[in-house]
Enzyme design. Structure first.
Site, mmCIF file in Angstrom:
data_model
loop_
_atom_site.group_PDB
_atom_site.id
_atom_site.type_symbol
_atom_site.label_atom_id
_atom_site.label_comp_id
_atom_site.label_asym_id
_atom_site.label_seq_id
_atom_site.Cartn_x
_atom_site.Cartn_y
_atom_site.Cartn_z
ATOM 1 N N HIS A 141 0.819 -1.221 0.000
ATOM 2 C CA HIS A 141 0.000 0.000 0.000
ATOM 3 C C HIS A 141 0.850 1.269 0.000
ATOM 4 O O HIS A 141 0.354 2.334 0.325
ATOM 5 C CB HIS A 141 -0.952 -0.003 1.204
ATOM 6 C CG HIS A 141 -2.041 -1.029 1.109
ATOM 7 N ND1 HIS A 141 -2.866 -1.376 2.159
ATOM 8 C CD2 HIS A 141 -2.452 -1.800 0.068
ATOM 9 C CE1 HIS A 141 -3.726 -2.307 1.773
ATOM 10 N NE2 HIS A 141 -3.487 -2.585 0.510
ATOM 11 N N CYS A 196 7.323 18.736 -8.632
ATOM 12 C CA CYS A 196 8.001 17.446 -8.787
ATOM 13 C C CYS A 196 9.475 17.718 -9.117
ATOM 14 O O CYS A 196 9.770 18.541 -9.996
ATOM 15 C CB CYS A 196 7.338 16.660 -9.922
ATOM 16 S SG CYS A 196 8.318 15.261 -10.496
ATOM 17 N N CYS A 198 4.210 12.485 -13.794
ATOM 18 C CA CYS A 198 5.252 11.684 -14.473
ATOM 19 C C CYS A 198 5.600 10.412 -13.687
ATOM 20 O O CYS A 198 6.392 9.602 -14.138
ATOM 21 C CB CYS A 198 6.505 12.521 -14.706
ATOM 22 S SG CYS A 198 7.487 12.799 -13.224
HETATM 23 N N1 APR Z 1 -2.058 -7.063 18.212
HETATM 24 C C1 APR Z 1 -2.609 -7.827 17.230
HETATM 25 N N2 APR Z 1 -3.650 -7.424 16.481
HETATM 26 C C2 APR Z 1 -4.155 -6.208 16.726
HETATM 27 C C3 APR Z 1 -3.650 -5.354 17.727
HETATM 28 C C4 APR Z 1 -2.544 -5.831 18.482
HETATM 29 N N3 APR Z 1 -1.989 -5.104 19.454
HETATM 30 N N4 APR Z 1 -4.367 -4.203 17.735
HETATM 31 C C5 APR Z 1 -5.283 -4.331 16.775
HETATM 32 N N5 APR Z 1 -5.177 -5.541 16.162
HETATM 33 C C6 APR Z 1 -5.944 -6.061 15.032
HETATM 34 C C7 APR Z 1 -7.413 -5.746 15.075
HETATM 35 O O1 APR Z 1 -8.122 -6.770 15.793
HETATM 36 C C8 APR Z 1 -7.793 -5.713 13.606
HETATM 37 O O2 APR Z 1 -8.164 -6.990 13.133
HETATM 38 O O3 APR Z 1 -5.452 -5.411 13.884
HETATM 39 C C9 APR Z 1 -6.487 -5.305 12.916
HETATM 40 C C10 APR Z 1 -6.475 -3.902 12.365
HETATM 41 O O4 APR Z 1 -7.376 -3.833 11.320
HETATM 42 P P1 APR Z 1 -7.525 -2.519 10.425
HETATM 43 O O5 APR Z 1 -7.607 -1.323 11.301
HETATM 44 O O6 APR Z 1 -8.633 -2.733 9.462
HETATM 45 O O7 APR Z 1 -6.114 -2.438 9.672
HETATM 46 P P2 APR Z 1 -5.641 -3.214 8.358
HETATM 47 O O8 APR Z 1 -6.223 -4.575 8.294
HETATM 48 O O9 APR Z 1 -4.174 -3.095 8.311
HETATM 49 O O10 APR Z 1 -6.268 -2.323 7.232
HETATM 50 C C11 APR Z 1 -6.026 -2.644 5.884
HETATM 51 O O11 APR Z 1 -7.098 -0.639 5.197
HETATM 52 O O12 APR Z 1 -7.563 1.629 5.085
HETATM 53 C C12 APR Z 1 -6.740 0.660 4.792
HETATM 54 O O13 APR Z 1 -4.872 1.029 3.554
HETATM 55 C C13 APR Z 1 -5.284 0.858 4.877
HETATM 56 O O14 APR Z 1 -3.580 -0.828 4.861
HETATM 57 C C14 APR Z 1 -4.812 -0.454 5.436
HETATM 58 C C15 APR Z 1 -5.929 -1.414 5.053
#
Ligand code: APR
Length: 223
Positions: free
Chosen positions: A104, A131, A115
């Site tokens: 990402h 740029c 560009c």
């Molecule tokens: N240890 C383990 N897991 C954790 C912890 C922790 N301390 N804290 C939170 N989590 C878990 C939550 O239970 C949840 O399932 O991490 C996850 C976070 O989920 P999201 O907030 O949805 O993040 P992510 O899955 O990385 O999101 C994916 O969404 O908006 C976009 O581009 C952004 O890369 C991101 C993508």
């Protein structure tokens, strides 16, 4: 053993970087259509830059945690480890991991919407920054926004399908294509999370708990 590891915001949560969809997460405070889409950037580039400037500042102040450190140790072992991260922070690299694929994008990089040159992002970006290559005032964070195609998908598909073990750590599995990678894994599959993700049923094995505790214990068992 070939190990492919997908990380999400949960791996950096205990470093003080917010997650997106948990209670109090980024997408409960900000409108993702306004700050994380190409259309939002056209409507209000200053707002988008402000959002990512704040995240870059948080990232600079944050430090890798025990989970990042353990994954870096695992990479230095005899196992063949590739980290695929949805995170735009650089905490895996700062912990010492070298084989990191940022699907990402990265807060540390900037790109030109005209560009497509890329360069190291300054701490603070602004809409009129030219740029360095073509001088167009069209610089943006090198982040993959909603509606855009994640980076390195061919390489990621190969790494995941060839791995003996696919591990997803700290991701809600709400965002594709990352959430679908478990479907192409041929080896064993393990999910590490505070709570089962949207794709938990697709994984054979589960470790529930905070990444800073569970990941070092799991890595110690492999070394
Ligand atoms: N240890 C383990 N897991 C954790 C912890 C922790 N301390 N804290 C939170 N989590 C878990 C939550 O239970 C949840 O399932 O991490 C996850 C976070 O989920 P999201 O907030 O949805 O993040 P992510 O899955 O990385 O999101 C994916 O969404 O908006 C976009 O581009 C952004 O890369 C991101 C993508």
């Amino acid at each position: 053993m070939k190990i492919a590891i997908l990380t999400g915001a949960g791996v950096s949560a205990e470093s003080g970087l917010g997650t997106f969809r948990d209670k109090g997460g980024m997408w409960t405070k900000y409108d993702l259509d306004e700050v994380a889409t190409p259309q939002g950037f056209v409507r209000n580039p200053a707002l988008v830059h402000d959002f990512y400037n704040a995240r870059r500042a948080n990232c600079v102040q944050a430090a890798p945690n025990a989970a990042h450190d353990a994954l870096a140790r695992l990479e230095k072992s005899a196992h063949d480890v590739t980290l695929i991260t949805q995170n735009v922070d650089d905490l895996h690299e700062r912990a010492g991991s070298q084989a990191v694929i940022h699907m990402h994008g990265s807060l540390t990089q900037a790109t030109c919407a005209v560009c497509h040159a890329t360069w190291v992002a300054p701490l603070v970006m602004a809409p009129d920054d030219p740029c360095p290559d073509c001088a167009a005032p069209a610089t943006r964070p090198d982040i993959v926004w909603f509606g855009e195609v994640p980076y390195h998908m061919d390489q990621i598909a190969k790494v995941v399908s060839e791995a003996d073990l696919f591990v997803a750590i700290g991701t809600s599995a709400e965002v594709y294509p990352a959430a679908g990678l478990v479907e192409i894994a041929q080896g064993r599959t393990l999910e590490v999370n505070l709570a089962p993700s949207a794709q938990a049923n697709a994984f054979e094995d589960h470790l529930i708990g905070p990444a800073t505790k569970v990941v070092p214990d799991w890595v110690a068992g492999l070394l």
